[in-house]
Design an enzyme around this catalytic site. Structure first.
Site, PDB file in Angstrom:
ATOM      1  N   ASN A   1      -6.610  -4.876   4.842  1.00 47.53           N
ATOM      2  CA  ASN A   1      -7.080  -3.388   6.296  1.00 47.53           C
ATOM      3  C   ASN A   1      -7.734  -4.412   7.911  1.00 47.53           C
ATOM      4  OD1 ASN A   1      -6.966  -1.390   5.891  1.00 47.53           O
ATOM      5  ND2 ASN A   1      -8.261  -0.857   4.508  1.00 47.53           N
TER       6      ASN A   1
ATOM      7  N   ASP B   1       2.865   4.383   5.104  1.00 48.58           N
ATOM      8  CA  ASP B   1       2.507   3.871   6.681  1.00 48.58           C
ATOM      9  C   ASP B   1       2.861   2.506   6.640  1.00 48.58           C
ATOM     10  OD1 ASP B   1       0.051   4.047   5.292  1.00 48.58           O
ATOM     11  OD2 ASP B   1      -0.939   4.928   7.520  1.00 48.58           O
ATOM     12  N   HIS B   2       2.432   1.804   5.317  1.00 50.15           N
ATOM     13  CA  HIS B   2       2.999   0.486   4.975  1.00 50.15           C
ATOM     14  C   HIS B   2       3.701   0.147   4.680  1.00 50.15           C
ATOM     15  CE1 HIS B   2      -0.941  -0.723   5.146  1.00 50.15           C
ATOM     16  NE2 HIS B   2      -1.776   0.252   4.785  1.00 50.15           N
TER      17      HIS B   2
ATOM     18  N   GLU C   1      -4.068   1.787  -3.073  1.00 51.52           N
ATOM     19  CA  GLU C   1      -3.704   3.056  -2.802  1.00 51.52           C
ATOM     20  C   GLU C   1      -3.131   4.081  -3.262  1.00 51.52           C
ATOM     21  OE1 GLU C   1      -5.171   5.613   1.321  1.00 51.52           O
ATOM     22  OE2 GLU C   1      -3.946   3.921   1.801  1.00 51.52           O
TER      23      GLU C   1
ATOM     24  N   ASP D   1      -3.733  -4.899   0.272  1.00 57.51           N
ATOM     25  CA  ASP D   1      -4.390  -4.784   1.564  1.00 57.51           C
ATOM     26  C   ASP D   1      -5.542  -5.068   2.236  1.00 57.51           C
ATOM     27  OD1 ASP D   1      -4.697  -2.573   4.362  1.00 57.51           O
ATOM     28  OD2 ASP D   1      -4.193  -0.827   3.551  1.00 57.51           O
TER      29      ASP D   1
ATOM     30  N   ASN E   1       1.411  -0.917   0.120  1.00 57.99           N
ATOM     31  CA  ASN E   1      -0.431  -0.101  -0.045  1.00 57.99           C
ATOM     32  C   ASN E   1       0.956   1.240  -0.421  1.00 57.99           C
ATOM     33  OD1 ASN E   1      -1.480   2.408   0.870  1.00 57.99           O
ATOM     34  ND2 ASN E   1      -3.237   0.995   1.480  1.00 57.99           N
TER      35      ASN E   1
ATOM     36  N   TYR F   1      -7.087  -3.836  -2.869  1.00 60.37           N
ATOM     37  CA  TYR F   1      -8.267  -3.174  -1.717  1.00 60.37           C
ATOM     38  C   TYR F   1      -8.723  -3.009  -0.936  1.00 60.37           C
ATOM     39  CZ  TYR F   1      -6.969   1.995   0.687  1.00 60.37           C
ATOM     40  OH  TYR F   1      -7.476   2.579   1.499  1.00 60.37           O
TER      41      TYR F   1
END
Length: 267
Positions: free
Chosen positions: A156, A257-258, A38, A154, A11, A112
């Site tokens: 989530n 942040d991934h 993303e 991702d 991501n 995603y």
């Protein structure tokens, strides 16, 4: 004749904003395939030229302005591309392609999954309801899988206790609620799929792929979650010889942040 295929998932949180670290990752690790999520980029503005210059001539994308978006880059030919719309939302959250491996084609689904907002109650939070509906449709669709297949992306959700820094403190936080964890397991078992990452990291050990931007020192705090996943159909599981989380990339300049995850398949 043996074959070796490396597939990465990441991501990237805006492919244009973080193009320098995508190029750094490709130049350093040289995966055969990179699946991005993303991307936040409409198709017309995708940085094809830069990524092809890095050696990835084959690119399939599904993007939209400012939100969501997925892209699959490959050194090998990509065929049979499909882009599935989930929940009739018009969101770009999936691209599936076939890549040659060991004399046949391997289907790679790049996903995603919706984040789900902040309130884990589908009756008051439409985003959370959408996430659950997405998982239901994903379960039904992937449950019909009849060929060698790998699911990356991702998703989530951190499904297991050791996929978060504190299951007690996060059990009411979206991404680790009991309902989400159960639903993701339903999706995985529908394939059925094998959790390739947990084949190499025992269930009793912590495993993270995401660390919040909010932490002043993400590395020292190490309050992570495993939101990124690699699943394979059972016949492929013995061919997965390694899975690595490239944690160092979380510390690169202007990072996502991934962290990227790389799986190696050999046959």
């Amino acid at each position: 004749m043996t074959d070796r295929l490396t597939i990465a998932t990441w991501n990237i949180n805006s492919v244009r904003l973080r193009l320098p670290i995508v190029e750094r990752f490709l130049n350093t690790y040289q995966p055969d395939v990179l699946c991005l999520q993303e991307t936040k980029c409409p198709d017309a503005n995708f940085p094809f030229a830069a990524l092809r210059k890095a050696g990835y001539q084959n690119i399939e994308i599904s993007g939209q302005k400012g939100y969501h978006g997925v892209a699959t880059l490959s050194k090998r030919p990509l065929t049979g591309t499909q882009r599935r719309e989930f929940c009739e939302k018009g969101d770009c959250r999936h691209v599936g392609t076939d890549v040659p491996f060991a004399g046949r084609h391997l289907r790679i689904h790049n996903f995603y999954v919706p984040a789900g907002g902040d309130e884990p109650d589908p009756h008051v939070n439409e985003k959370f309801r959408h996430k659950l509906d997405f998982l239901t449709e994903m379960e039904d669709w992937l449950g019909a899988t009849t060929f060698p297949c790998i699911v990356v992306g991702d998703l989530n959700i951190a499904p297991y206790e050791q996929d978060v820094w504190s299951t007690k403190q996060l059990s009411r936080v979206v991404s680790h609620t009991p309902l989400e964890r159960e639903r993701l397991e339903d999706v995985r078992k529908a394939g059925p799929f094998v959790d390739a990452m947990r084949r190499f990291v025992p269930m009793e050990e912590k495993l993270y792929t995401w660390w919040s931007y909010r932490a002043k020192d993400w590395e020292a705090a190490n309050k992570g979650r495993r939101l990124d996943h690699i699943w394979v159909t059972p016949p492929l599981a013995p061919k997965v010889t390694d899975v690595q989380v490239i944690r160092e990339a979380r510390g690169w300049e202007r990072p996502s942040d991934h962290a990227p995850v790389i799986a190696t398949l050999e046959s």
